[in-house]
Design a protein around this motif. Structure first.
Motif, PDB file in Angstrom:
ATOM      1  N   PHE A 161       0.823  -1.205   0.000  1.00 37.55           N
ATOM      2  CA  PHE A 161       0.000   0.000   0.000  1.00 37.55           C
ATOM      3  C   PHE A 161       0.868   1.271   0.000  1.00 37.55           C
ATOM      4  O   PHE A 161       0.456   2.306  -0.513  1.00 37.55           O
ATOM      5  N   ALA A 162       2.074   1.178   0.589  1.00 34.94           N
ATOM      6  CA  ALA A 162       2.981   2.334   0.582  1.00 34.94           C
ATOM      7  C   ALA A 162       3.439   2.660  -0.831  1.00 34.94           C
ATOM      8  O   ALA A 162       3.611   3.833  -1.183  1.00 34.94           O
ATOM      9  N   VAL A 163       3.619   1.638  -1.671  1.00 32.48           N
ATOM     10  CA  VAL A 163       3.994   1.877  -3.071  1.00 32.48           C
ATOM     11  C   VAL A 163       2.860   2.593  -3.801  1.00 32.48           C
ATOM     12  O   VAL A 163       3.085   3.531  -4.577  1.00 32.48           O
ATOM     13  N   LYS A 164       1.645   2.183  -3.567  1.00 30.90           N
ATOM     14  CA  LYS A 164       0.506   2.756  -4.288  1.00 30.90           C
ATOM     15  C   LYS A 164       0.183   4.163  -3.810  1.00 30.90           C
ATOM     16  O   LYS A 164      -0.262   4.997  -4.600  1.00 30.90           O
ATOM     17  N   SER A 165       0.421   4.490  -2.550  1.00 35.30           N
ATOM     18  CA  SER A 165      -0.061   5.765  -2.001  1.00 35.30           C
ATOM     19  C   SER A 165       0.521   7.014  -2.669  1.00 35.30           C
ATOM     20  O   SER A 165      -0.252   7.944  -2.921  1.00 35.30           O
ATOM     21  N   PRO A 166       1.791   7.163  -3.006  1.00 33.61           N
ATOM     22  CA  PRO A 166       2.933   6.425  -2.499  1.00 33.61           C
ATOM     23  C   PRO A 166       3.499   7.145  -1.279  1.00 33.61           C
ATOM     24  O   PRO A 166       3.340   8.348  -1.131  1.00 33.61           O
ATOM     25  N   LEU A 167       4.152   6.398  -0.415  1.00 30.31           N
ATOM     26  CA  LEU A 167       4.722   6.962   0.798  1.00 30.31           C
ATOM     27  C   LEU A 167       6.246   6.870   0.748  1.00 30.31           C
ATOM     28  O   LEU A 167       6.807   5.938   0.168  1.00 30.31           O
ATOM     29  N   TRP A 168       6.884   7.850   1.334  1.00 31.57           N
ATOM     30  CA  TRP A 168       8.341   7.856   1.367  1.00 31.57           C
ATOM     31  C   TRP A 168       8.846   6.622   2.098  1.00 31.57           C
ATOM     32  O   TRP A 168       8.249   6.233   3.112  1.00 31.57           O
ATOM     33  N   PRO A 169       9.900   5.929   1.604  1.00 33.87           N
ATOM     34  CA  PRO A 169      10.764   6.284   0.469  1.00 33.87           C
ATOM     35  C   PRO A 169      10.427   5.558  -0.830  1.00 33.87           C
ATOM     36  O   PRO A 169      11.292   5.374  -1.663  1.00 33.87           O
ATOM     37  N   LEU A 170       9.179   5.109  -0.993  1.00 30.63           N
ATOM     38  CA  LEU A 170       8.763   4.362  -2.189  1.00 30.63           C
ATOM     39  C   LEU A 170       7.974   5.235  -3.157  1.00 30.63           C
ATOM     40  O   LEU A 170       7.114   4.748  -3.878  1.00 30.63           O
ATOM     41  N   HIS A 171       8.301   6.511  -3.191  1.00 32.00           N
ATOM     42  CA  HIS A 171       7.488   7.491  -3.901  1.00 32.00           C
ATOM     43  C   HIS A 171       8.073   7.941  -5.234  1.00 32.00           C
ATOM     44  O   HIS A 171       7.438   8.738  -5.935  1.00 32.00           O
ATOM     45  N   SER A 172       9.258   7.458  -5.609  1.00 32.23           N
ATOM     46  CA  SER A 172       9.984   8.115  -6.699  1.00 32.23           C
ATOM     47  C   SER A 172       9.314   7.968  -8.059  1.00 32.23           C
ATOM     48  O   SER A 172       9.656   8.696  -9.002  1.00 32.23           O
ATOM     49  N   TRP A 173       8.350   7.032  -8.201  1.00 31.79           N
ATOM     50  CA  TRP A 173       7.641   6.928  -9.471  1.00 31.79           C
ATOM     51  C   TRP A 173       6.634   8.063  -9.667  1.00 31.79           C
ATOM     52  O   TRP A 173       6.272   8.412 -10.800  1.00 31.79           O
ATOM     53  N   LEU A 174       6.195   8.669  -8.570  1.00 30.09           N
ATOM     54  CA  LEU A 174       5.080   9.613  -8.641  1.00 30.09           C
ATOM     55  C   LEU A 174       5.412  10.906  -9.391  1.00 30.09           C
ATOM     56  O   LEU A 174       4.643  11.311 -10.277  1.00 30.09           O
ATOM     57  N   PRO A 175       6.524  11.604  -9.098  1.00 29.72           N
ATOM     58  CA  PRO A 175       6.783  12.861  -9.817  1.00 29.72           C
ATOM     59  C   PRO A 175       6.892  12.671 -11.324  1.00 29.72           C
ATOM     60  O   PRO A 175       6.381  13.495 -12.102  1.00 29.72           O
ATOM     61  N   ASP A 176       7.556  11.593 -11.769  1.00 30.34           N
ATOM     62  CA  ASP A 176       7.672  11.350 -13.210  1.00 30.34           C
ATOM     63  C   ASP A 176       6.301  11.092 -13.828  1.00 30.34           C
ATOM     64  O   ASP A 176       5.986  11.601 -14.916  1.00 30.34           O
ATOM     65  N   ALA A 177       5.490  10.276 -13.153  1.00 29.15           N
ATOM     66  CA  ALA A 177       4.164   9.975 -13.688  1.00 29.15           C
ATOM     67  C   ALA A 177       3.315  11.232 -13.791  1.00 29.15           C
ATOM     68  O   ALA A 177       2.636  11.461 -14.809  1.00 29.15           O
ATOM     69  N   HIS A 178       3.333  12.078 -12.765  1.00 26.96           N
ATOM     70  CA  HIS A 178       2.540  13.301 -12.799  1.00 26.96           C
ATOM     71  C   HIS A 178       3.058  14.289 -13.846  1.00 26.96           C
ATOM     72  O   HIS A 178       2.274  14.949 -14.533  1.00 26.96           O
ATOM     73  N   THR A 179       4.369  14.416 -13.957  1.00 21.89           N
ATOM     74  CA  THR A 179       4.937  15.380 -14.899  1.00 21.89           C
ATOM     75  C   THR A 179       4.588  15.028 -16.335  1.00 21.89           C
ATOM     76  O   THR A 179       4.301  15.911 -17.151  1.00 21.89           O
TER      77      THR A 179
END
Length: 519
Positions: free
Chosen positions: A248-266
């Motif tokens: 669930f931390a990957v999906k949320s995403p929560l630190w430190p498993l968040h690095s996919w999120l900025p690229d996906a949003h950008t």
């Protein structure tokens, strides 16, 4: 089948039918396909709203500790050989998220009636003959958005662990396609990163679900929650909780498993970013609360301090990284990491105040961040860049857009009277109420993280709205369209409504939250 059960099915069936109808129409009927999709999304929203109106009278007496009391419930045999059941239902914890998902999908569908992002191709020769031109792909984008809605709503309605996992995976491929086809220049890299991280989390989720179902002998969430972990050893509870929490931390995403999120949003198109931030991330925090905490309460108590530390780390790291950002959508994406940290902090306290803070924080984040990504998309469409250094003078060129950006920013930083305030403020209060030196330190650090949010959003407004006109706006820009104003209006109103009347969310969840934390 009762009216409530029919409405449960309708919230899943209408978007599924809308997606299928939009996808099968030919390219020449692209706008008609988008209208079909919007109709399916509108009917799904109506069905989700009626779930509240058709709810039965409250049962007599308080709920037993851990008991789930769905307003409506449908439990059908699915695969008898494997003892799998199609078990769905809705209560005060899941209902606001179901409505939010239906609303944001409808808004994004309406947005596609006016604006469809172009599909970038290298050359006409490199493009297959069967590939339709970009202007005829709007119906496919709308169909994918509705397919994502089916998966997300299914997650919130699932009352069976295996069914939850199935719906959890339904979202993966449609969101990959939205990013990879309609995204920016680096869209394929961002889409692959999204898939790799999500698949890794899915493997952990599958193993955690397998552990619980095989040892407990059932995947029924109602029975598992009422059992309080009975029949599951302490070691197995802890192992399953860690696996589920990581997934669930990957999906949320929560630190430190968040690095996919900025690229996906950008790289994602505007509607993709809105769905991603508005409701898809909530699958993780909802799963953590409903499944990991609800089914494995003993393990949750043991791991709670670790979750609290990680939550505050996410708040502080997200705020500090936002201060260093120079691109608009990446800044908003990293702000999500910090805001979801407040949601995790509320859950980690395991008290009623904290869980209520997490629930309203989820809803507020979906509304406000969805609005922020709509506004960021409008700015990038006109400026053709998201670099903050080139976006100055928005107040002079487009005062209405600058005003809306300021409104969304101060709502996100937690101004009292707007939606973002309640979740953050009461997560800090819940940590203080938990007591003990560790939780006091976490509460103080989280409050400092809230101050960082004010700092980076005020920096954003200073660079984008104020000061001299930047190069991106030197030649002027077109006014706001009717489609943009229609799409944004519900989010603007809900930001104020939830801020002034938090009982719109908290009143629904009071009884199930008290049952959840009574253990």
């Amino acid at each position: 089948m009762t009216a409530g059960q029919a409405l449960l099915v309708a919230t899943l069936a209408f978007p599924a039918l809308g997606a299928a109808g939009a996808a099968i129409l030919p390219a020449r009927a692209d706008r008609a396909g988008r209208l079909v999709a919007v109709s399916g999304a509108a009917l799904a929203l109506v069905a989700s709203v009626l779930l509240y109106g058709w709810r039965p009278a409250a049962p007599a007496g308080p709920a037993r500790p851990g008991e789930i009391r769905p307003w409506h419930e449908l439990n059908l045999r699915w695969a008898s050989g494997l003892d799998l059941r199609f078990h769905i239902g809705v209560d005060g914890i899941s209902y606001p998220l179901v409505v939010l998902t239906a609303l944001l999908t409808l808004i994004c569908g309406i947005y596609t009636l006016w604006t469809v992002p172009a599909v970038e191709v290298v050359s006409q020769e490199a493009q297959p003959r069967s590939t339709p031109p970009p202007c005829t792909r709007g119906r496919l984008l709308a169909a994918l958005l509705l397919a994502i809605e089916v998966g997300i709503v299914g997650v919130f309605l699932s009352l069976d662990l295996v069914l939850f996992f199935v719906f959890f995976e339904v979202v993966l491929l449609p969101m990959y396609a939205v990013i990879a086809v309609w995204g920016g220049p680096a869209r394929r890299h961002a889409a692959r990163k999204f898939v790799l991280y999500t698949l890794s989390g899915s493997v952990l989720l599958l193993v955690g679900v397998f552990l619980v179902v095989t040892r407990a002998g059932t995947g029924d969430l109602v029975a598992l929650s009422a059992a309080h972990g009975a029949g599951l050893s302490e070691g197995l509870q802890l192992a399953a909780f860690v696996l589920l929490a990581l997934a669930f931390a990957v999906k949320s995403p929560l630190w430190p498993l968040h690095s996919w999120l900025p690229d996906a949003h950008t790289e994602a198109p505007t509607v993709g970013s809105v769905i991603l931030a508005g409701v898809l991330l909530k699958m993780g925090t909802y799963g953590l609360l409903r499944i990991a905490v609800g089914v494995l309460p003993d393990a949750a108590r043991r791991v709670a301090p670790v979750l609290g530390v990680l939550a505050v780390a996410a708040i502080l790291v997200g705020g500090l990284v936002c201060l260093a950002q120079t691109e608009l959508k990446r800044l908003i994406a990293y702000s999500s990491v910090g805001h979801m940290g407040f949601v995790l902090l509320g859950i980690a306290t395991l008290n009623a105040t904290g869980v209520q803070a997490a629930l309203i924080g989820n809803i507020a984040h979906g509304i406000v961040t969805g609005l922020l990504f709509f506004l960021a998309g409008a700015i990038k469409d006109r400026a053709h860049t998201g670099e903050l250094a080139q976006l100055g003078g928005l107040r002079d060129r487009m005062p209405r857009l600058a005003g809306l950006l300021g409104y969304a920013a101060i709502a996100s930083l937690g101004l009292p009277g707007l939606a973002g305030f309640w979740g953050e403020a009461f997560a800090v209060i819940a940590a203080l109420r938990h007591g003990g030196p560790l939780w006091t330190v976490l509460a103080v650090a989280a409050a400092l993280g809230g101050a960082l949010a004010a700092a980076y959003f005020l920096r954003l407004l200073r660079r984008v709205s104020h000061g001299p006109v930047g190069p991106a706006f030197a030649g002027g820009c077109p006014p706001l369209s009717a489609g943009e104003l229609v799409s944004w209006a519900p989010l603007v109103l809900l930001t104020l409504a939830v801020g002034l009347i938090p009982a719109l969310v908290l009143g629904l969840a009071h009884d199930p939250v008290m049952a959840l934390v009574a253990r």
